[in-house]
Scaffold this motif. Structure first.
Motif, PDB file in Angstrom:
ATOM      1  N   ALA A 195      76.656   3.833   9.545  1.00 37.35           N
ATOM      2  CA  ALA A 195      75.997   4.929   8.827  1.00 37.35           C
ATOM      3  C   ALA A 195      74.653   5.262   9.463  1.00 37.35           C
ATOM      4  CB  ALA A 195      75.821   4.550   7.358  1.00 37.35           C
ATOM      5  N   ILE A 196      73.898   4.245   9.861  1.00 30.91           N
ATOM      6  CA  ILE A 196      72.615   4.488  10.521  1.00 30.91           C
ATOM      7  C   ILE A 196      72.818   5.259  11.817  1.00 30.91           C
ATOM      8  CG2 ILE A 196      70.671   3.366  11.672  1.00 30.91           C
ATOM      9  CD1 ILE A 196      70.873   1.121   9.639  1.00 30.91           C
ATOM     10  N   ALA A 197      73.829   4.869  12.615  1.00 35.68           N
ATOM     11  CA  ALA A 197      74.100   5.562  13.875  1.00 35.68           C
ATOM     12  C   ALA A 197      74.462   7.025  13.627  1.00 35.68           C
ATOM     13  CB  ALA A 197      75.223   4.847  14.627  1.00 35.68           C
ATOM     14  N   PHE A 198      75.265   7.293  12.581  1.00 36.02           N
ATOM     15  CA  PHE A 198      75.633   8.671  12.255  1.00 36.02           C
ATOM     16  C   PHE A 198      74.398   9.494  11.904  1.00 36.02           C
ATOM     17  CE2 PHE A 198      76.397  11.762   8.866  1.00 36.02           C
ATOM     18  CZ  PHE A 198      77.291  12.614   9.490  1.00 36.02           C
ATOM     19  N   TRP A 199      73.540   8.950  11.027  1.00 34.74           N
ATOM     20  CA  TRP A 199      72.389   9.716  10.583  1.00 34.74           C
ATOM     21  C   TRP A 199      71.371   9.900  11.693  1.00 34.74           C
ATOM     22  CZ3 TRP A 199      72.933  12.778   6.849  1.00 34.74           C
ATOM     23  CH2 TRP A 199      73.753  12.463   5.763  1.00 34.74           C
ATOM     24  N   ARG A 200      71.283   8.973  12.624  1.00 35.86           N
ATOM     25  CA  ARG A 200      70.388   9.171  13.767  1.00 35.86           C
ATOM     26  C   ARG A 200      70.843  10.373  14.597  1.00 35.86           C
ATOM     27  NH1 ARG A 200      66.482   5.643  14.737  1.00 35.86           N
ATOM     28  NH2 ARG A 200      66.575   3.495  13.958  1.00 35.86           N
ATOM     29  N   THR A 201      72.145  10.555  14.736  1.00 33.87           N
ATOM     30  CA  THR A 201      72.667  11.709  15.475  1.00 33.87           C
ATOM     31  C   THR A 201      72.350  13.011  14.755  1.00 33.87           C
ATOM     32  OG1 THR A 201      74.476  10.358  16.360  1.00 33.87           O
ATOM     33  CG2 THR A 201      74.740  12.748  16.456  1.00 33.87           C
ATOM     34  N   VAL A 202      72.568  13.036  13.438  1.00 30.05           N
ATOM     35  CA  VAL A 202      72.333  14.250  12.659  1.00 30.05           C
ATOM     36  C   VAL A 202      70.857  14.611  12.622  1.00 30.05           C
ATOM     37  CG1 VAL A 202      72.497  15.256  10.344  1.00 30.05           C
ATOM     38  CG2 VAL A 202      74.392  13.915  11.254  1.00 30.05           C
ATOM     39  N   LEU A 203      69.990  13.598  12.581  1.00 31.88           N
ATOM     40  CA  LEU A 203      68.562  13.830  12.437  1.00 31.88           C
ATOM     41  C   LEU A 203      67.838  14.023  13.765  1.00 31.88           C
ATOM     42  CD1 LEU A 203      67.806  11.207   9.638  1.00 31.88           C
ATOM     43  CD2 LEU A 203      68.090  13.678   9.386  1.00 31.88           C
ATOM     44  N   ALA A 204      68.589  14.182  14.851  1.00 33.54           N
ATOM     45  CA  ALA A 204      67.964  14.488  16.144  1.00 33.54           C
ATOM     46  C   ALA A 204      67.190  15.811  16.036  1.00 33.54           C
ATOM     47  CB  ALA A 204      69.023  14.574  17.232  1.00 33.54           C
ATOM     48  N   PRO A 205      66.053  15.940  16.714  1.00 30.66           N
ATOM     49  CA  PRO A 205      65.198  17.120  16.528  1.00 30.66           C
ATOM     50  C   PRO A 205      65.882  18.450  16.801  1.00 30.66           C
ATOM     51  CG  PRO A 205      64.039  15.406  17.747  1.00 30.66           C
ATOM     52  CD  PRO A 205      65.460  14.957  17.639  1.00 30.66           C
ATOM     53  N   ASP A 206      66.819  18.491  17.749  1.00 36.24           N
ATOM     54  CA  ASP A 206      67.437  19.756  18.130  1.00 36.24           C
ATOM     55  C   ASP A 206      68.801  19.970  17.492  1.00 36.24           C
ATOM     56  OD1 ASP A 206      68.573  17.670  19.482  1.00 36.24           O
ATOM     57  OD2 ASP A 206      68.710  18.696  21.420  1.00 36.24           O
ATOM     58  N   HIS A 207      69.154  19.188  16.482  1.00 34.34           N
ATOM     59  CA  HIS A 207      70.479  19.310  15.879  1.00 34.34           C
ATOM     60  C   HIS A 207      70.552  20.579  15.028  1.00 34.34           C
ATOM     61  CE1 HIS A 207      74.253  18.218  13.963  1.00 34.34           C
ATOM     62  NE2 HIS A 207      74.334  17.162  14.765  1.00 34.34           N
ATOM     63  N   VAL A 208      71.656  21.316  15.167  1.00 34.54           N
ATOM     64  CA  VAL A 208      71.796  22.592  14.459  1.00 34.54           C
ATOM     65  C   VAL A 208      71.956  22.402  12.953  1.00 34.54           C
ATOM     66  CG1 VAL A 208      72.772  23.775  16.441  1.00 34.54           C
ATOM     67  CG2 VAL A 208      74.298  22.591  14.860  1.00 34.54           C
ATOM     68  N   ALA A 209      72.332  21.197  12.518  1.00 40.00           N
ATOM     69  CA  ALA A 209      72.592  20.970  11.097  1.00 40.00           C
ATOM     70  C   ALA A 209      71.334  20.738  10.282  1.00 40.00           C
ATOM     71  CB  ALA A 209      73.534  19.770  10.924  1.00 40.00           C
ATOM     72  N   LEU A 210      70.162  20.866  10.889  1.00 36.69           N
ATOM     73  CA  LEU A 210      68.926  20.606  10.163  1.00 36.69           C
ATOM     74  C   LEU A 210      68.442  21.815   9.370  1.00 36.69           C
ATOM     75  CD1 LEU A 210      66.888  18.496  12.761  1.00 36.69           C
ATOM     76  CD2 LEU A 210      68.151  17.699  10.764  1.00 36.69           C
ATOM     77  N   SER A 211      69.098  22.966   9.502  1.00 33.30           N
ATOM     78  CA  SER A 211      68.694  24.151   8.735  1.00 33.30           C
ATOM     79  C   SER A 211      69.925  24.997   8.436  1.00 33.30           C
ATOM     80  CB  SER A 211      67.663  24.982   9.507  1.00 33.30           C
ATOM     81  OG  SER A 211      68.227  25.512  10.692  1.00 33.30           O
ATOM     82  N   ARG A 212      69.750  25.894   7.478  1.00 30.55           N
ATOM     83  CA  ARG A 212      70.863  26.740   7.040  1.00 30.55           C
ATOM     84  C   ARG A 212      70.304  28.044   6.477  1.00 30.55           C
ATOM     85  NH1 ARG A 212      73.940  25.411   1.447  1.00 30.55           N
ATOM     86  NH2 ARG A 212      75.305  27.219   1.305  1.00 30.55           N
ATOM     87  N   GLY A 213      70.905  29.166   6.864  1.00 31.00           N
ATOM     88  CA  GLY A 213      70.507  30.457   6.333  1.00 31.00           C
ATOM     89  C   GLY A 213      71.472  30.928   5.265  1.00 31.00           C
ATOM     90  N   ILE A 214      70.944  31.367   4.121  1.00 30.81           N
ATOM     91  CA  ILE A 214      71.765  31.776   2.979  1.00 30.81           C
ATOM     92  C   ILE A 214      71.429  33.220   2.657  1.00 30.81           C
ATOM     93  CG2 ILE A 214      72.389  31.294   0.601  1.00 30.81           C
ATOM     94  CD1 ILE A 214      71.311  28.460   1.020  1.00 30.81           C
ATOM     95  N   PRO A 215      72.352  34.191   2.826  1.00 36.07           N
ATOM     96  CA  PRO A 215      72.071  35.588   2.492  1.00 36.07           C
ATOM     97  C   PRO A 215      71.762  35.745   1.021  1.00 36.07           C
ATOM     98  CG  PRO A 215      74.085  35.374   3.808  1.00 36.07           C
ATOM     99  CD  PRO A 215      73.716  34.006   3.391  1.00 36.07           C
ATOM    100  N   LEU A 216      70.732  36.530   0.699  1.00 34.79           N
ATOM    101  CA  LEU A 216      70.399  36.764  -0.695  1.00 34.79           C
ATOM    102  C   LEU A 216      71.280  37.843  -1.312  1.00 34.79           C
ATOM    103  CD1 LEU A 216      66.496  36.581  -0.712  1.00 34.79           C
ATOM    104  CD2 LEU A 216      68.168  34.807  -1.237  1.00 34.79           C
ATOM    105  N   CYS A 217      71.824  38.695  -0.470  1.00 30.74           N
ATOM    106  CA  CYS A 217      72.711  39.755  -0.960  1.00 30.74           C
ATOM    107  C   CYS A 217      74.031  39.632  -0.189  1.00 30.74           C
ATOM    108  CB  CYS A 217      72.114  41.140  -0.760  1.00 30.74           C
ATOM    109  SG  CYS A 217      70.523  41.351  -1.627  1.00 30.74           S
ATOM    110  N   PRO A 218      74.943  38.770  -0.611  1.00 27.21           N
ATOM    111  CA  PRO A 218      76.195  38.570   0.113  1.00 27.21           C
ATOM    112  C   PRO A 218      76.991  39.872   0.173  1.00 27.21           C
ATOM    113  CG  PRO A 218      75.875  36.898  -1.576  1.00 27.21           C
ATOM    114  CD  PRO A 218      74.845  37.952  -1.815  1.00 27.21           C
ATOM    115  N   PRO A 219      77.703  40.123   1.266  1.00 18.56           N
ATOM    116  CA  PRO A 219      78.530  41.335   1.382  1.00 18.56           C
ATOM    117  C   PRO A 219      79.634  41.316   0.342  1.00 18.56           C
ATOM    118  CG  PRO A 219      79.034  39.796   3.154  1.00 18.56           C
ATOM    119  CD  PRO A 219      77.818  39.262   2.468  1.00 18.56           C
TER     120      PRO A 219
END
Length: 337
Positions: free
Chosen positions: A311-335
Motif C-alpha cells: 500500500a505504501i508503494a502504491f501511494w508513493r506512486t500516486v503522490l508523485a509531484p507530476d502525477h495527473v491524479a492529483l487534481s480534477r476539474g468538475i464542470p459547474l454547468c454539465p452539458p
C-alpha cells in the motif's frame, strides 16, 4: 473547561461511587504544514463508557459530493453572478458539549512526567475520545448549519468541525454575516487563521481555498466555469512524511493508521474513488486490530506486513509531484444529456 486536579499519592484519596476513569495518552500527528502536533486523547474504549453509548439516529456528514452539488446548484441558479466559497474551522469543537451531572463522574488519569506520580482530573464536559462526544457535537454542528441555512439562506455544509459554503460573491459580506450569526449571536468560536475565502476566477488575489487537505478553486474555462479540486501540496508532503516514518521504524501504530486512512479516504472521495479505497484497506486493518502492532514474543513493535508495504508503494506512486491524479476539474454547468 472546569476541572479539579489532585495528586494520587495520598492513601486517603477517594472518588465518587459513579466515577469512570479514563486513561489519557498523547496522539502525535504530522500536520499539512509539516509540523508535529501532539494533542491529549482520553481512552473511552478502555474505560468501557463507549460500549454504553447507543446510536439511535443516523449520523450524516456532508462529503465532497455534497460540496460539489451545492456549488453546482448555486451556479445554475445564478448563471450571471460570480460565486465565492469560504470555509471555517470550529475551535475546540469536541470539547463544547457539557456532560449531564449525576450518572457518571469523569475522572482522567495522567502520569506526571516530572515525578511519575498519577494525577486525577475531574471533567464536566464530554471528553475527546468518547463516542458520545462526537455524537453530541454532531448535533451541535447540525444546529449551526441549519441556523445559517434558514436565517441567511447560505447553504452551509459541515464535515465534523469544518464548515464550508458557496455563496454569491459580495466581497466578504456573506462570510461576515455567517460569522456574526455563529459567533456573536450563537456564541461559537472559530479559528481566524483557518477562515478562508476564494472566488471565481481561481487566479484572483484570494487564490484557492484549502479545506480538509484539498485545494478548491473556481475557474472560467472555454466550455464554461468549472471547479478544480486538487490535493494540496502540504497534505501530499505530510502523507509522504508519514510513509517515511513508517518505513524507517518498520512499524505502524493503530492511532497513526486510523489518522492515515481518514486523510486518504477524504481525498479518495474527491479524486481516486474505488481504486484508492482498495489501497486503504491495509491501514484500516491495522487501525482495527488494536493488538496487532505489538509482538508479545519479542516485546517489540510488530513489523510492517507485506500488505502495508504494498500500500505504501502504491501511494508513493500516486503522490508523485507530476502525477495527473492529483487534481480534477468538475464542470459547474454539465452539458445536457
Amino acid at each position: 473547561m472546569r476541572a479539579a486536579a489532585s495528586a494520587t499519592s495520598s492513601p486517603t484519596q477517594t472518588f465518587p461511587s459513579n466515577a469512570v476513569f479514563f486513561r489519557r495518552f498523547p496522539v502525535t500527528k504530522v500536520t499539512d504544514a509539516g509540523e508535529t502536533k501532539v494533542r491529549p486523547c482520553d481512552d473511552g474504549r478502555l474505560a468501557g463508557i463507549n460500549r454504553a453509548v447507543r446510536v439511535m439516529t443516523r449520523v450524516t456528514l456532508e462529503g465532497v459530493g455534497a460540496y460539489v452539488a451545492a456549488v453546482r446548484e448555486l451556479a445554475a441558479a445564478c448563471p450571471d453572478v460570480d460565486i465565492e466559497m469560504f470555509s471555517l474551522d470550529h475551535a475546540d469543537a469536541f470539547r463544547q458539549v457539557a456532560s449531564r451531572p449525576g450518572p457518571v463522574t469523569r475522572v482522567v488519569v495522567v502520569a506526571d512526567p516530572d515525578d511519575d506520580r498519577l494525577r486525577y482530573f475531574r471533567y464536566h464536559r464530554l471528553l475527546f475520545g468518547e463516542k458520545a462526544s462526537f455524537l453530541g457535537y454532531n448535533a451541535l454542528r447540525r444546529l449551526l448549519t441549519a441556523a445559517v441555512r434558514r436565517g441567511l439562506a447560505v447553504p452551509l455544509l459541515g464535515y465534523c468541525d469544518d464548515l464550508f459554503a458557496p455563496s454569491r460573491r459580495g466581497g466578504r459580506r456573506a462570510l461576515d454575516d455567517v460569522l456574526y450569526l455563529l459567533s456573536d449571536v450563537l456564541g461559537t468560536t472559530f479559528r481566524p487563521e483557518k477562515t478562508q475565502a476564494s472566488w471565481l476566477p481561481g487566479d484572483s488575489p484570494a487564490g484557492a481555498l484549502r479545506h480538509l487537505g484539498l485545494d478548491w478553486s473556481l475557474h472560467a474555462g472555454a466550455e464554461g466555469p468549472f471547479l478544480r479540486v486538487a490535493l494540496s501540496r502540504s497534505r501530499r508532503l505530510s502523507l509522504l512524511t508519514a510513509f517515511d516514518l513508517m518505513e524507517a521504524t518498520n512499524s505502524l501504530l493503530p492511532g497513526t493508521a486510523d489518522s492515515l486512512q481518514d486523510r486518504l479516504r477524504w481525498a479518495c472521495s474527491a479524486l481516486w474513488g474505488r481504486i484508492g479505497r482498495a489501497w486503504i484497506a491495509a491501514f484500516r486493518a491495522r487501525a482495527e486490530q488494536k493488538s496487532a502492532f505489538w509482538d508479545s514474543t519479542s516485546g517489540r513493535l510488530a513489523p510492517l506486513t507485506d500488505h502495508v508495504r504494498a500500500a505504501i508503494a502504491f501511494w508513493r506512486t500516486v503522490l508523485a509531484p507530476d502525477h495527473v491524479a492529483l487534481s480534477r476539474g468538475i464542470p459547474l454547468c454539465p452539458p445536457p444529456p
